[in-house]
Write a protein that holds these residues in place. Structure first.
Motif, short mmCIF file in Angstrom:
data_model
loop_
_atom_site.label_atom_id
_atom_site.label_comp_id
_atom_site.label_asym_id
_atom_site.label_seq_id
_atom_site.Cartn_x
_atom_site.Cartn_y
_atom_site.Cartn_z
N TYR A 84 0.78 -1.23 0.00
CA TYR A 84 0.00 0.00 0.00
C TYR A 84 0.82 1.29 0.00
CZ TYR A 84 -3.75 -3.16 1.40
OH TYR A 84 -4.66 -4.18 1.44
N ILE A 85 2.11 1.23 0.23
CA ILE A 85 2.89 2.46 0.45
C ILE A 85 3.53 2.93 -0.86
CG2 ILE A 85 4.69 3.57 1.82
CD1 ILE A 85 2.27 2.55 3.44
N GLN A 86 3.35 4.21 -1.14
CA GLN A 86 4.00 4.86 -2.28
C GLN A 86 4.74 6.09 -1.76
OE1 GLN A 86 1.44 5.58 -5.61
NE2 GLN A 86 0.58 3.54 -5.58
N TYR A 87 5.70 6.56 -2.56
CA TYR A 87 6.48 7.72 -2.12
C TYR A 87 6.83 8.61 -3.30
CZ TYR A 87 10.80 5.75 -4.01
OH TYR A 87 11.76 5.26 -4.86
N ALA A 88 7.18 9.84 -2.96
CA ALA A 88 7.71 10.80 -3.92
C ALA A 88 8.82 11.57 -3.24
CB ALA A 88 6.62 11.75 -4.40
N GLU A 89 9.95 11.71 -3.92
CA GLU A 89 11.06 12.54 -3.43
C GLU A 89 11.05 13.82 -4.24
OE1 GLU A 89 14.94 10.72 -2.91
OE2 GLU A 89 13.99 8.75 -3.03
N ILE A 90 11.09 14.95 -3.54
CA ILE A 90 10.96 16.24 -4.20
C ILE A 90 12.04 17.19 -3.68
CG2 ILE A 90 9.47 18.27 -4.47
CD1 ILE A 90 7.11 16.29 -3.92
N LYS A 91 12.62 17.93 -4.60
CA LYS A 91 13.50 19.03 -4.24
C LYS A 91 12.87 20.27 -4.86
CE LYS A 91 18.22 20.72 -4.71
NZ LYS A 91 19.54 20.42 -5.31
#
Length: 159
Positions: A84-91
């Motif tokens: 169920y876990i999703q992620y986004a890395e943002i700068k």
């Protein structure tokens, strides 16, 4: 920003982990939508119909916008080894928001972690055993070593 300034470090890069839930049966991603410079919903690996939501939609409410990145440019990917876990890395950088004491042009590294799946509207107050089992699945998934390692790697990379 205020804490960094109090320490005399006005050029500090900020790091922030934001957690949220996303109901994959709708196009709304309202938990964090207002923080970004766009008023459309976010893309979560599926073709969604972007629904316009005015920033500061509540009459008289100040805008929560603090990040320069457009919401439509945020893309989540699954955490390998979780269901169920999703992620986004943002700068990105901050934008001026006097109401919340945010000044423009501070670099920010964001790690967005989302539990993505069916989320009944009443899940936070429900006594339904099925809802409790679903919350348990999300919590178990979020506590898996894959998520811990993702966060550790992100912390090391953005230090």
């Amino acid at each position: 920003q205020a804490a960094a300034a109090a320490d005399g470090d006005t050029d500090a890069t900020l790091r922030m982990v934001i957690t949220l839930n996303y109901d994959n049966s709708s196009t709304l991603y309202t938990d964090i939508l207002g923080l970004f410079t766009s008023n459309v919903t976010l893309d979560v690996l599926t073709p969604l119909t972007y629904e316009a939501i005015p920033v500061g939609a509540t009459p008289g409410a100040p805008s929560a916008e603090v990040f320069a990145m457009r919401a439509a440019d945020v893309h989540f990917v699954p955490v390998v080894g979780t269901e169920y876990i999703q992620y986004a890395e943002i700068k990105t950088k901050t934008v001026n928001n006097a109401v919340f004491g945010v000044t423009a042009d501070t670099e920010v590294h964001l790690l967005l972690l989302a539990a993505v799946g069916p989320i009944p509207l009443t899940i936070g107050i429900s006594t339904n055993p099925a809802d409790m089992r679903l919350l348990g699945k999300y919590a178990k998934d979020a506590s898996l070593p894959a998520v811990t390692e993702l966060v550790r790697a992100w912390m090391a990379k953005t230090a």
